[in-house]
Design an enzyme around this catalytic site. Structure first.
Site, PDB file in Angstrom:
ATOM      1  N   TYR A   1      48.489  43.871  59.469  1.00 16.27           N
ATOM      2  CA  TYR A   1      49.661  44.318  59.271  1.00 16.27           C
ATOM      3  C   TYR A   1      50.719  43.923  60.342  1.00 16.27           C
ATOM      4  O   TYR A   1      51.660  44.412  61.019  1.00 16.27           O
ATOM      5  CB  TYR A   1      49.645  45.780  59.771  1.00 16.27           C
ATOM      6  CG  TYR A   1      49.049  46.805  58.578  1.00 16.27           C
ATOM      7  CD1 TYR A   1      49.654  47.229  57.602  1.00 16.27           C
ATOM      8  CD2 TYR A   1      47.448  46.650  58.642  1.00 16.27           C
ATOM      9  CE1 TYR A   1      49.182  47.945  56.482  1.00 16.27           C
ATOM     10  CE2 TYR A   1      47.116  47.450  57.566  1.00 16.27           C
ATOM     11  CZ  TYR A   1      47.746  48.013  56.466  1.00 16.27           C
ATOM     12  OH  TYR A   1      47.184  48.648  55.487  1.00 16.27           O
TER      13      TYR A   1
ATOM     14  N   GLU B   1      53.868  52.980  39.271  1.00 13.52           N
ATOM     15  CA  GLU B   1      53.194  51.723  38.685  1.00 13.52           C
ATOM     16  C   GLU B   1      54.067  50.699  38.411  1.00 13.52           C
ATOM     17  O   GLU B   1      54.035  49.347  38.597  1.00 13.52           O
ATOM     18  CB  GLU B   1      52.137  52.184  37.587  1.00 13.52           C
ATOM     19  CG  GLU B   1      51.193  53.010  37.762  1.00 13.52           C
ATOM     20  CD  GLU B   1      50.314  52.658  38.790  1.00 13.52           C
ATOM     21  OE1 GLU B   1      50.141  51.203  38.872  1.00 13.52           O
ATOM     22  OE2 GLU B   1      49.619  53.303  39.612  1.00 13.52           O
TER      23      GLU B   1
ATOM     24  N   GLU C   1      53.042  49.951  47.623  1.00 15.22           N
ATOM     25  CA  GLU C   1      52.866  51.375  47.071  1.00 15.22           C
ATOM     26  C   GLU C   1      54.029  52.219  47.267  1.00 15.22           C
ATOM     27  O   GLU C   1      54.038  53.428  46.705  1.00 15.22           O
ATOM     28  CB  GLU C   1      51.757  51.845  47.749  1.00 15.22           C
ATOM     29  CG  GLU C   1      50.369  51.457  47.752  1.00 15.22           C
ATOM     30  CD  GLU C   1      49.724  51.497  46.430  1.00 15.22           C
ATOM     31  OE1 GLU C   1      50.384  52.102  45.580  1.00 15.22           O
ATOM     32  OE2 GLU C   1      48.944  50.308  46.084  1.00 15.22           O
TER      33      GLU C   1
ATOM     34  N   HIS D   1      39.152  55.678  45.117  1.00 12.06           N
ATOM     35  CA  HIS D   1      39.596  54.431  46.207  1.00 12.06           C
ATOM     36  C   HIS D   1      38.246  54.300  47.107  1.00 12.06           C
ATOM     37  O   HIS D   1      38.103  53.151  47.643  1.00 12.06           O
ATOM     38  CB  HIS D   1      40.693  54.598  47.209  1.00 12.06           C
ATOM     39  CG  HIS D   1      42.055  55.091  46.148  1.00 12.06           C
ATOM     40  ND1 HIS D   1      42.114  56.037  45.521  1.00 12.06           N
ATOM     41  CD2 HIS D   1      43.018  54.147  45.799  1.00 12.06           C
ATOM     42  CE1 HIS D   1      43.223  55.841  44.744  1.00 12.06           C
ATOM     43  NE2 HIS D   1      43.726  54.703  45.247  1.00 12.06           N
TER      44      HIS D   1
HETATM   45  O1  X8Z Z   1      46.112  55.363  43.419  1.00 15.09           O
HETATM   46  C1  X8Z Z   1      47.292  55.550  43.369  1.00 15.09           C
HETATM   47  C2  X8Z Z   1      48.079  54.940  42.320  1.00 15.09           C
HETATM   48  C3  X8Z Z   1      47.757  53.691  41.809  1.00 15.09           C
HETATM   49  S1  X8Z Z   1      47.786  52.505  43.180  1.00 15.09           S
HETATM   50  C4  X8Z Z   1      48.175  55.814  40.978  1.00 15.09           C
HETATM   51  N1  X8Z Z   1      47.955  56.433  44.121  1.00 15.09           N
HETATM   52  C5  X8Z Z   1      47.071  57.313  45.162  1.00 15.09           C
HETATM   53  C6  X8Z Z   1      45.947  58.203  44.558  1.00 15.09           C
HETATM   54  O2  X8Z Z   1      46.281  58.320  43.444  1.00 15.09           O
HETATM   55  O3  X8Z Z   1      45.326  58.364  45.413  1.00 15.09           O
HETATM   56  C7  X8Z Z   1      49.325  57.012  44.238  1.00 15.09           C
HETATM   57  C8  X8Z Z   1      49.523  57.909  45.287  1.00 15.09           C
HETATM   58  C9  X8Z Z   1      48.251  58.063  46.000  1.00 15.09           C
HETATM   59 ZN    ZN Z   2      49.983  52.297  43.716  1.00 13.90          ZN
END
Ligand code: X8Z
Ligand code: ZN
Length: 625
Positions: free
Chosen positions: A223, A384, A411, A511
């Site tokens: 960063y 997206e 994002e 994630h």
């Molecule tokens: O993972 C995502 C996107 C893909 S980069 C759908 N988001 C996070 C999540 O779903 O936890 C968007 C908002 C937060």
């Molecule tokens: Zn995303």
């Protein structure tokens, strides 16, 4: 240069060829001691970047197939491609140390820095452990993608996907159903625990070999500031918004108690997580009907509007593309429509979590998403596409600068556009007949806050957990307890039943299973309002921010494109300045957007005691409710 955003293995940087790295560093005769020259450094980097494309594209293709067709074989193939890539990047990053301390042109020095930071899952520099790490990563991703909750119904086995279970959490008000859906999904991650802790060990070893304290410190080094400064920066931003979250939490809790009675009323003041409309309680917009203000005009329901007008999955994507086109961006390539996955296939396992891909780093943009016709997915589609339009805007940059200014920027772009999906915009594109009066704004803002503000502590705590896991402050024996302690401290939500270390609840979030860093989403929630304010100013649109839509505004589009096309070539404050005139991430834009709601919430909350036992007040943990 990310081939895909939201990715598992390839993440951020793509590979560089070991052969080229070795040949570059092997040019000197054995024993030669002379200091390397700038010309050598330039040649090294040029060679490295040429290779980046090749291995990156190979790994991206393998991963695309794996995530669209999860089998043992595709998992292995994706892991193998990632292994080759990881080996090459590692070798190059280590070889690049011979240029350490040299005075290099700024661009070149930046590339060396980015090369070192390019792996999300750094691996030890030996074949056995590297193989083990990439296989674990691929397996964990596949386990999440295949995850199902199977149970006996009328003597028959019935299996429910995350999509099915999320629908229950979003729409049901039956407490048994909510509990069952939540508990069912959280079983899928139990077998991930050991694999995850081994993955952490291996990745940390890789990070250390590259000169970082651990993998978390390596992530925080991306960063344009020190890892410590970055942690402090996220904390600073959160503290600016915490009072707003607290007001929302207090109001929502009260409404849930009205609806569910004792089942929602915990003595410690926390909210039971399964009542918040989302598997992870990360966004609460789905419970808007339960908490909607009774006294003000109702806002519209976008899900209903889409259904009434028979807009299908592809039609939703067309709306998103049209918005970008209206700003002056070129249409998506034909191959986008041919190669993307828009609907969940019936006959095979896929990773449904939405992601945006740029498979060949040129024009092969794709979306992978199991779209449902809901307002939530309408926003996610814009999110997206923001990735895809960013990827295309920076494709003329050299490979190492083919990325967003910082990962929060990537994002934030699509979400910024989604902030322009106002009632006026919906009327203009024919989805809404009449724009609701200003008296309906409270409802509109509350719905937005349930998604945007409720998300903030969640966005922060995921990586607070992971940073401590990587640093060893949280040991495997404390994985689940530490997770719920953080959920309590920041979000004020509690699990439906007591959890133990036999569970692995973090792994039930995409994630974590896919090793995708998360602080980026926290930053994006703040940045998107800054971007939105900047675009509205450029467009000369007066009035409240929540009613501003930059649809069709070419000046705004040009400004946005200017920032996007910079990619990661400059430190992120330069990119931010190009769009907003500001060089700091700043919570005043999001706070201004919600200022009328904050006032309203404070009025509603009169007489209530905000907060919960164990909450973090910034000055320490609050002892009792
Ligand atoms: O993972 C995502 C996107 C893909 S980069 C759908 N988001 C996070 C999540 O779903 O936890 C968007 C908002 C937060
Ligand atoms: Zn995303």
């Amino acid at each position: 240069m990310p081939n895909r955003i939201c990715q598992v293995l390839i993440t951020f940087l793509i590979g560089v060829c070991a052969v080229s790295a070795q040949s570059t560093s092997a040019k000197k005769p054995a024993g030669a001691k002379s200091a390397p020259t700038v010309a050598e450094a330039t040649a090294f980097m040029k060679n490295a970047e040429v290779q980046l494309d090749d291995l990156g594209v190979r790994a991206a293709r393998a991963q695309w197939v794996q995530e669209n067709f999860i089998t043992d074989d595709t998992e292995t193939m994706a892991a193998q491609a990632q292994e080759v890539l990881t080996k090459a990047v590692t070798q190059l990053a280590l070889d690049a140390r011979r240029f350490d301390g040299m005075k290099l042109p700024a661009d070149l020095a930046r590339k060396f820095k980015l090369l070192k930071l390019s792996l999300t899952a750094p691996a030890p520099n030996n074949d056995a452990e590297r193989k083990e790490l990439t296989e674990l990563a691929s397996k964990l991703d596949g386990m999440y993608g295949k995850g199902k909750y199977c149970k006996q119904v009328d003597g028959k086995e019935k299996c429910l996907s995350l999509g099915d279970l999320s629908r229950t959490l979003a729409t049901s008000t039956n407490q048994d159903e909510l509990m069952d859906a939540w508990m069912g999904w959280h079983k899928i991650s139990v077998p991930m625990r050991e694999k995850y802790s081994r993955f952490v060990q291996l990745s940390n070893k890789g990070a250390k070999e590259l000169g970082f304290k651990d993998t978390g410190a390596m992530w925080r080094s991306n960063y344009d500031m020190t890892p410590e400064q970055f942690s402090a920066e996220t904390e600073r931003l959160w503290r600016q918004l915490e009072p707003l979250y607290l007001a929302l939490h207090t109001y929502v809790r009260k409404q849930l108690i009205k609806k569910y009675g004792k089942a929602a009323e915990r003595a410690d003041g926390m909210i039971p997580t399964q009542l918040l409309g989302n598997m992870w309680a990360q966004e609460w917009g789905n419970i808007y009907p339960i908490v909607a203000p009774a006294s003000t005009d109702k806002t519209y329901d976008l899900t209903q509007l889409l259904k009434d007008r028979k807009v299908d999955e592809l039609g939703m994507v067309r709306y998103g593309e049209n918005f970008f086109k209206s700003l002056g961006f070129a249409p998506l390539p034909q191959t986008f429509w041919e190669r993307s996955l828009f609907v969940k296939p019936k006959d095979r396992d896929v990773v449904c979590h939405a992601s945006a891909w740029d498979v060949d780093q040129r024009e092969d943009l794709r979306l992978k998403m199991c779209i449902e016709v809901t307002d939530e997915d309408f926003v996610t589609i814009h999110h997206e596409l923001g990735h895809n339009f960013y990827q295309r805007a920076y494709k003329e940059q050299p490979p190492l600068f083919q990325d967003s200014a910082n990962d929060g920027f990537h994002e934030a772009v699509g979400d910024t556009i989604a902030l322009s999906v106002t009632p006026e915009y919906l009327k203009e594109v024919g989805l809404l007949d009449t724009v609701p009066p200003a008296s309906a704004d409270t409802g509109y803002l509350l719905k937005m806050a349930l998604d945007k503000i409720a998300f903030l502590p969640f966005g922060l705590l995921i990586d607070k957990w992971r940073w401590q896991v990587f640093s060893g402050e949280i040991t495997p024996a404390q994985y689940n307890k530490a997770w719920w302690d953080l959920k309590a401290k920041y979000q004020g939500v509690a699990p439906p039943v007591d959890r133990s270390e036999a569970d692995f609840d973090p792994g039930a979030k995409y994630h974590i299973a896919s090793n995708t860093p998360y602080a980026r989403y926290f930053l994006a929630r703040i940045l998107q309002f800054q971007f939105h304010r900047g675009l509205c100013q450029t467009a000369g649109i007066q009035g409240p921010l929540h009613r501003c839509s930059v649809y069709k505004n070419k000046a705004a589009g040009e400004k946005l494109n200017k920032m996007l096309s910079m990619g990661k070539s400059q430190p992120w404050p330069d990119a931010l300045e190009a769009l907003t005139g500001q060089r700091q991430m700043d919570a005043t834009a999001i706070a201004d957007y919600f200022a009328p709601l904050k006032k309203w919430l404070d009025e509603q909350n009169q007489g209530e005691t905000p907060g919960w036992k164990g909450m973090d007040t910034g000055a320490g943990v609050k002892p009792a409710k």
